[in-house]
Design an enzyme around this catalytic site. Sequence first.
Site, PDB file in Angstrom:
ATOM      1  CE  LYS A  20      -1.814   1.280   3.908  1.00  0.00           C
ATOM      2  NZ  LYS A  20      -1.383   2.950   4.633  1.00  0.00           N
ATOM      3  CG  ASN A  21       2.148   3.026   3.378  1.00  0.00           C
ATOM      4  OD1 ASN A  21       1.600   2.783   3.155  1.00  0.00           O
ATOM      5  ND2 ASN A  21       2.620   2.463   4.781  1.00  0.00           N
ATOM      6  CB  CYS A 113      -4.173   5.986  10.524  1.00  0.00           C
ATOM      7  SG  CYS A 113      -4.304   4.644  10.013  1.00  0.00           S
ATOM      8  NE  ARG A 118      -0.002  10.180   9.803  1.00  0.00           N
ATOM      9  CZ  ARG A 118      -0.276   9.701   9.414  1.00  0.00           C
ATOM     10  NH1 ARG A 118      -1.941   9.156   9.119  1.00  0.00           N
ATOM     11  NH2 ARG A 118       0.276   8.601   8.207  1.00  0.00           N
ATOM     12  N   PRO A 119       1.467  16.579  11.342  1.00  0.00           N
ATOM     13  CG  PRO A 119       3.305  17.558  12.430  1.00  0.00           C
ATOM     14  CD  PRO A 119       2.185  16.705  12.677  1.00  0.00           C
ATOM     15  CG  ASP A 302       3.138   1.376   9.503  1.00  0.00           C
ATOM     16  OD1 ASP A 302       2.640   2.323   9.609  1.00  0.00           O
ATOM     17  OD2 ASP A 302       3.388   1.801   8.624  1.00  0.00           O
ATOM     18  CB  ILE A 324       7.163   7.221  14.299  1.00  0.00           C
ATOM     19  CG1 ILE A 324       8.346   5.934  14.100  1.00  0.00           C
ATOM     20  CG2 ILE A 324       6.366   7.997  13.379  1.00  0.00           C
ATOM     21  CD1 ILE A 324       9.481   7.101  13.976  1.00  0.00           C
ATOM     22  NE  ARG A 394      -7.593   4.593   5.314  1.00  0.00           N
ATOM     23  CZ  ARG A 394      -6.217   5.126   5.716  1.00  0.00           C
ATOM     24  NH1 ARG A 394      -6.542   5.807   7.476  1.00  0.00           N
ATOM     25  NH2 ARG A 394      -6.015   5.292   5.639  1.00  0.00           N
TER      26      ARG A 394
HETATM   27  C1  EPZ Z   1       4.085   6.753   6.289  1.00  0.00           C
HETATM   28  O1  EPZ Z   1       3.134   7.852   6.807  1.00  0.00           O
HETATM   29  C2  EPZ Z   1       3.305   5.514   6.517  1.00  0.00           C
HETATM   30  N1  EPZ Z   1       1.889   5.872   5.239  1.00  0.00           N
HETATM   31  C3  EPZ Z   1       2.611   5.509   7.629  1.00  0.00           C
HETATM   32  O2  EPZ Z   1       1.977   3.804   7.408  1.00  0.00           O
HETATM   33  C4  EPZ Z   1       4.220   5.055   8.546  1.00  0.00           C
HETATM   34  O3  EPZ Z   1       3.509   4.612   9.729  1.00  0.00           O
HETATM   35  C5  EPZ Z   1       4.882   6.507   8.772  1.00  0.00           C
HETATM   36  O4  EPZ Z   1       4.908   6.730   7.039  1.00  0.00           O
HETATM   37  C6  EPZ Z   1       6.064   6.363   9.057  1.00  0.00           C
HETATM   38  O5  EPZ Z   1       7.237   4.821   8.738  1.00  0.00           O
HETATM   39  C7  EPZ Z   1       2.142   5.762   3.674  1.00  0.00           C
HETATM   40  O6  EPZ Z   1       3.493   5.873   3.290  1.00  0.00           O
HETATM   41  C8  EPZ Z   1       1.135   6.008   3.322  1.00  0.00           C
HETATM   42  P1  EPZ Z   1       6.190  10.711   8.273  1.00  0.00           P
HETATM   43  P2  EPZ Z   1       3.733   9.438   6.678  1.00  0.00           P
HETATM   44  O7  EPZ Z   1       5.793  11.442   7.338  1.00  0.00           O
HETATM   45  O8  EPZ Z   1       4.888   9.827   5.521  1.00  0.00           O
HETATM   46  C9  EPZ Z   1       6.034  13.676  11.936  1.00  0.00           C
HETATM   47  C10 EPZ Z   1       0.412   2.546   7.858  1.00  0.00           C
HETATM   48  O9  EPZ Z   1       0.195   2.013   9.557  1.00  0.00           O
HETATM   49  N2  EPZ Z   1       6.277  14.756  10.452  1.00  0.00           N
HETATM   50  O10 EPZ Z   1       7.590   9.849   7.686  1.00  0.00           O
HETATM   51  O11 EPZ Z   1       2.511  10.464   7.094  1.00  0.00           O
HETATM   52  C11 EPZ Z   1       4.762  12.854  11.979  1.00  0.00           C
HETATM   53  O12 EPZ Z   1       4.290  13.886  12.422  1.00  0.00           O
HETATM   54  C12 EPZ Z   1       0.566   4.209   7.818  1.00  0.00           C
HETATM   55  O13 EPZ Z   1       0.730   2.262   6.838  1.00  0.00           O
HETATM   56  C13 EPZ Z   1       6.303  15.584  11.027  1.00  0.00           C
HETATM   57  O14 EPZ Z   1       6.330  16.600  11.491  1.00  0.00           O
HETATM   58  O15 EPZ Z   1       4.687   9.550   7.634  1.00  0.00           O
HETATM   59  C14 EPZ Z   1       5.321  11.408  12.919  1.00  0.00           C
HETATM   60  O16 EPZ Z   1       5.516  11.849  13.274  1.00  0.00           O
HETATM   61  C15 EPZ Z   1       0.828   5.267   8.656  1.00  0.00           C
HETATM   62  N3  EPZ Z   1       5.901  16.838   9.467  1.00  0.00           N
HETATM   63  C16 EPZ Z   1       6.817  11.392  11.920  1.00  0.00           C
HETATM   64  O17 EPZ Z   1       7.145  12.776  10.432  1.00  0.00           O
HETATM   65  C17 EPZ Z   1       5.895  16.453   8.919  1.00  0.00           C
HETATM   66  O18 EPZ Z   1       5.015  17.618   7.151  1.00  0.00           O
HETATM   67  C18 EPZ Z   1       7.164  10.714  10.771  1.00  0.00           C
HETATM   68  O19 EPZ Z   1       6.153  10.540   9.646  1.00  0.00           O
HETATM   69  C19 EPZ Z   1       5.527  15.350   8.378  1.00  0.00           C
HETATM   70  C20 EPZ Z   1       5.842  14.215   8.867  1.00  0.00           C
END
Ligand code: EPZ
Length: 419
Positions: A20-21, A113, A118-119, A302, A324, A394
């Site tokens: 998916k990701n 989710c 999630r900024p 995850d 995370i 999802r």
């Molecule tokens: C990806 O989400 C995955 N989703 C998530 O999978 C996964 O949990 C996550 O990466 C971490 O591995 C997809 O790939 C579609 P991040 P993403 O940006 O990209 C902070 C699942 O269950 N952050 O790496 O949204 C954020 O708050 C899902 O399949 C900022 O502060 O994750 C978090 O603490 C859920 N500012 C950390 O970074 C930003 O602009 C990591 O988030 C972006 C992120």
Amino acid sequence: MIVIDGPAELSGELKVQGAKNSTLPLLAATVLCRGQTVLHNCPRLSDVDTAVRILEHLGSRCHWEEGSLVVDNSMTCCQVPPDLMRGMRSSIVFLGAIVSRCGEAELTFPGGCELGPRPIDLHLSGLRQLGAEIREEGGFLHCRAPALVGREVVLRMPSVGATENLMLAACGCVGTTVITNAAREPEVVDLQSFLNACGARVSGAGSSCVTVQGGRTLHGCTYRVMPDRIAAATYLCAAASAGGDIYLRGAEERHLATVTAALREAGCAVTADGAGIRAVCRERLRAVGPVQTAPYPGFPTDAQAVLMAALLRSRGATVFEENIFENRYRHVGELTRMGAKIRVSGRVAVVTGVERLHGAPVRCTDLRGGAALCVAALAAEGETRVSQICHIDRGYEDLVRDLRALGADAERVENTDNS
Ligand code: EPZ
């Protein structure tokens, strides 16, 4: 809802679905590609349906040919309506692609989710550094970028989505973009391979520095989506929870090293033969050393919930540390309804193994939390009714089909009381 009657050992073989990701950013990337793209091994999930609806809204035509998704790209619009943006978090990855292709984009803040705040500040500040003007107004993002120019963008943390968004935007930049402190997840590498197959010049993915030489016209391609490492982790944890002997065809051990290491430490025999992974779990599991979630190659957030579910009946106590997301223990309350003993304090959860779990009515709180309830239910005595399975849909093509293929007594039934 999903109804699982346990306990029952699992046995048999499964083919792991496409990731998916990886699929979601690849679908966003098709916005950049003139002509037809064929994605093999594309999982059929509600999040993929949402991405397809976004593409169709933008002007592409999409259809399924057996297990493959065919996207005929043409852009007639550069806006994504709020209902489609709210459908999932990764809708935000369309921003970099649309702005790169059209020079403008209008969309809203994404949904997804509930894992705590999630900024998207890293996405927006990165795009601004490449020359996009972004106005935030009443939940809308108005983005204009008459000319994007490549440069170095340093991420404060290695965000997966921000790295992918910037890779997509950088394809439309004049000159070279270097993303420093980039996410190293295998899905980022898959996006690089896809873009290069479409004519882009991207290198470095898998390391913390990704380089994109922009300004090339991209074309469609035929591409095979990588296997879903989190779905694979889920089934490995299901076998660990219920006991048994399963083989996951297509699962890549190198993507799952921290998960398989934890399962081995718990007492499962996990082996890989190049074509898949086998897990044999016969004994009551042992608790394992601290499980600290971290960006790849650390332990994946995850997989935190499903490993926790597998260890509920282990001997001893395991400490989890979620680093995370702020709010990724929402499944804990539901697991305790099944007899689990878990104490949460901030980012730490301590699981003390119990001898038995019992079936109970439980409710999915999010995608992986929902999968964890099913993993626990396989080891619980009696019937577990898991409601709100729209979360599970999802990310898993058909969890019930797969668990049944491994011999579980699982069924999907209409939830008439809507609980
Ligand atoms: C990806 O989400 C995955 N989703 C998530 O999978 C996964 O949990 C996550 O990466 C971490 O591995 C997809 O790939 C579609 P991040 P993403 O940006 O990209 C902070 C699942 O269950 N952050 O790496 O949204 C954020 O708050 C899902 O399949 C900022 O502060 O994750 C978090 O603490 C859920 N500012 C950390 O970074 C930003 O602009 C990591 O988030 C972006 C992120």
